[in-house]
Design a protein around this motif. Structure first.
Motif, mmCIF file in Angstrom:
data_model
loop_
_atom_site.group_PDB
_atom_site.id
_atom_site.type_symbol
_atom_site.label_atom_id
_atom_site.label_comp_id
_atom_site.label_asym_id
_atom_site.label_seq_id
_atom_site.Cartn_x
_atom_site.Cartn_y
_atom_site.Cartn_z
ATOM 1 N N PRO A 106 -2.586 6.156 -2.882
ATOM 2 C CA PRO A 106 -1.806 7.044 -3.367
ATOM 3 C C PRO A 106 -0.700 6.471 -4.009
ATOM 4 O O PRO A 106 -0.122 5.300 -3.813
ATOM 5 N N GLU A 107 0.029 7.146 -5.230
ATOM 6 C CA GLU A 107 1.138 6.731 -5.711
ATOM 7 C C GLU A 107 2.254 6.892 -4.697
ATOM 8 O O GLU A 107 2.505 8.000 -4.115
ATOM 9 N N PRO A 108 3.255 6.014 -4.350
ATOM 10 C CA PRO A 108 4.394 6.456 -3.558
ATOM 11 C C PRO A 108 5.202 7.496 -4.090
ATOM 12 O O PRO A 108 5.550 7.329 -5.386
ATOM 13 N N ASP A 109 5.596 8.119 -3.256
ATOM 14 C CA ASP A 109 6.915 9.008 -3.781
ATOM 15 C C ASP A 109 8.118 8.590 -3.666
ATOM 16 O O ASP A 109 8.817 8.387 -2.658
ATOM 17 N N LEU A 110 8.781 8.059 -4.905
ATOM 18 C CA LEU A 110 9.900 7.375 -4.729
ATOM 19 C C LEU A 110 11.169 8.587 -4.339
ATOM 20 O O LEU A 110 12.185 7.988 -4.208
ATOM 21 N N LYS A 111 10.944 9.675 -4.287
ATOM 22 C CA LYS A 111 12.023 10.454 -4.204
ATOM 23 C C LYS A 111 12.227 10.844 -2.669
ATOM 24 O O LYS A 111 13.020 11.632 -2.244
ATOM 25 N N LEU A 112 10.997 10.490 -1.968
ATOM 26 C CA LEU A 112 11.090 10.917 -0.490
ATOM 27 C C LEU A 112 12.433 10.250 0.238
ATOM 28 O O LEU A 112 12.759 9.158 -0.201
ATOM 29 N N GLU A 116 10.969 9.520 5.718
ATOM 30 C CA GLU A 116 9.712 9.701 5.368
ATOM 31 C C GLU A 116 8.807 8.615 4.616
ATOM 32 O O GLU A 116 7.797 8.993 4.096
ATOM 33 N N ARG A 117 9.546 7.775 4.043
ATOM 34 C CA ARG A 117 8.974 6.662 3.221
ATOM 35 C C ARG A 117 7.771 6.024 4.081
ATOM 36 O O ARG A 117 8.175 5.293 4.917
ATOM 37 N N TYR A 125 1.419 -0.043 -7.139
ATOM 38 C CA TYR A 125 2.405 0.763 -7.785
ATOM 39 C C TYR A 125 3.260 -0.147 -8.732
ATOM 40 O O TYR A 125 3.373 0.200 -10.031
ATOM 41 N N GLN A 129 3.217 -0.363 -12.882
ATOM 42 C CA GLN A 129 4.532 -0.219 -13.765
ATOM 43 C C GLN A 129 4.553 -1.157 -14.479
ATOM 44 O O GLN A 129 5.448 -1.043 -15.823
ATOM 45 N N SER B 91 11.141 0.366 -7.611
ATOM 46 C CA SER B 91 10.724 1.043 -6.264
ATOM 47 C C SER B 91 11.498 2.117 -5.728
ATOM 48 O O SER B 91 11.213 2.675 -4.871
#
Lengths: 295, 112
Positions: A106-112, A116-117, A125, A129, B91
């Motif tokens: 899964p792509e990490p959700d950088l906004k979490l 919750e990270r 990822y 990038q 990141s």
């Protein structure tokens, strides 16, 4: 362009067919030597410091993943091969070991928010990038291959152009242009067209997907080649921009186009648009369509 | 990679020099965990001598910033160098961690 730049440029062109290969043991102690090898090679292949850093980090992440997940507790080996394919840096990692499905990472959700990270998932990822392409091929018999490509912005730094010619028919040529067409090299493009014309070519397709930059000199070259293929007198290219106004507009669209462009990048497309050259030189999505339209 | 630790008032300063990767990150993890186990949760990571980090280093920072905050402290960064900043930016870590120009500013931030 300074003397040093043209020397660097020549060195890069000379080195371009070379492949740099080195094998490393699958242990974390090798990460630092791997980065050194990759960084040094990327600089040799014409990359700048950003390119070297991106390549070092992406390869480090890839090797770390392979050592941890593909080799598990076994001592494997990876073989790294680096080369330049026109303006693209290619890094290939070959190894034997466990396969996985990259689409399941899964792509990490950088906004979490912090709590919750998830820990991890970051390596892939970062690779994606930093690289323009990341591709895995798994083969239990011949080994797994990870291929990463990154577009090197060579032209802006070295102002060089590479031409390669195909001859799909006796009267037709496809010229692939990569790099940049500017004041230092536009005459080379014109003389390539003159050579082809002398060999009986009257349809030329310029395949420009690898051309990152086209200056007004490039536009002058397009104009000169159009005239050449129509059998008109070639303009004096020293006149620069003024040459662009010399085409007989009344003839545009009447005679069958003998010069076409294929697949310009958005940046080159804008230049053509601004100069009003899109009426003069038709653009096609692929060489086949261009050749058919001019037949 | 080389680590050194010193304290300034109630703040522990961990200086990380060289390169952080999957080989060296566990050593940093141990050093930071030792501080937190000892109840020293106000931490500054002095990165002025850190030239490189992969995601292995980020993972250690992320783990420890969570732990430090859960103990009422924080792990703050000082003197981040360009290549490390690129990785932190990529990141999304710069939005999670507080970063200061130098150690003095990072230490002073705990007094606010």
């Amino acid at each position: 362009m300074s003397e040093l730049d043209s020397l660097t440029c020549r060195r890069i062109v000379m080195l371009s067919p070379l492949r740099f290969v080195r094998a490393f043991d699958g242990s974390l102690e090798q990460l630092s030597p791997i980065r050194d090898f990759v960084g040094e090679t990327v600089r040799l292949l014409g990359g700048n410091e950003d390119d070297a850093f991106a390549a070092e980090l992406a390869t480090d992440e890839a090797a770390t993943n392979v050592f941890h997940h593909a080799f598990e507790n076994l001592r494997g080996r990876i073989t790294l091969t680096l080369w330049r394919q026109e303006n693209k840096l290619v890094i290939q990692m070959h190894y034997y070991g466990k396969s996985f499905d990259p689409s399941l990472i899964p792509e990490p959700d950088l906004k979490l928010p912090l709590a919750e990270r998830p820990i991890g998932g970051m390596g892939m990822y970062i690779m994606r990038q930093l690289m323009d392409e990341v591709r895995f091929e798994f083969d239990a018999v011949n080994g797994n291959v990870l291929t990463m490509r990154r577009i090197l912005n060579l032209s802006e730094r070295y102002g060089f152009m590479e031409l390669s010619v195909e001859r799909p028919a006796p009267d037709a040529a496809v010229v692939h242009i990569s790099g940049s067409v500017d004041g230092s090299n536009y005459k080379q493009l014109i003389s390539q067209a003159e050579t082809l014309h002398a060999e009986g070519v009257n349809r030329i397709v310029l395949e420009v997907s690898g051309c990152e930059y086209m200056s007004s000199s490039g536009l002058v070259a397009l104009n000169a080649i159009t005239k050449l293929l129509r059998g008109e007198r070639m303009p004096d290219t020293e006149d620069g921009w003024a040459v662009l106004k010399t085409l007989d507009d009344a003839r545009v669209g009447q005679s069958k186009a003998q010069l076409a462009l294929v697949n310009p990048t958005p940046r080159v497309d804008r230049v053509l648009d601004l100069a009003g050259l899109k009426n003069l030189v038709p653009i096609y999505p692929d060489t086949k369509a261009a050749l058919a339209a001019m037949a | 990679m080389e680590l050194s630790t010193k304290s300034k008032g109630s703040v522990q300063i961990v200086s990380i020099n060289g390169s952080l990767d999957a080989l060296t990150a566990p050593e940093l993890a141990d050093a930071l965990a030792a501080e937190l186990r000892g109840g020293r949760a106000r931490l500054v990571a002095d990165l002025s001598g850190l030239e490189y980090t992969s995601s292995a280093g980020l993972r250690v920072l992320l783990n420890n910033v969570k732990d430090a905050r859960s103990q009422g402290g924080d792990l703050r960064l000082a003197g981040v160098q360009p290549n490390v900043k690129k990785v932190l930016d990529l990141s999304g870590f710069m939005s999670i961690m507080k970063s200061y120009a130098d150690v003095d500013a990072a230490v002073a931030s705990f007094a606010e």
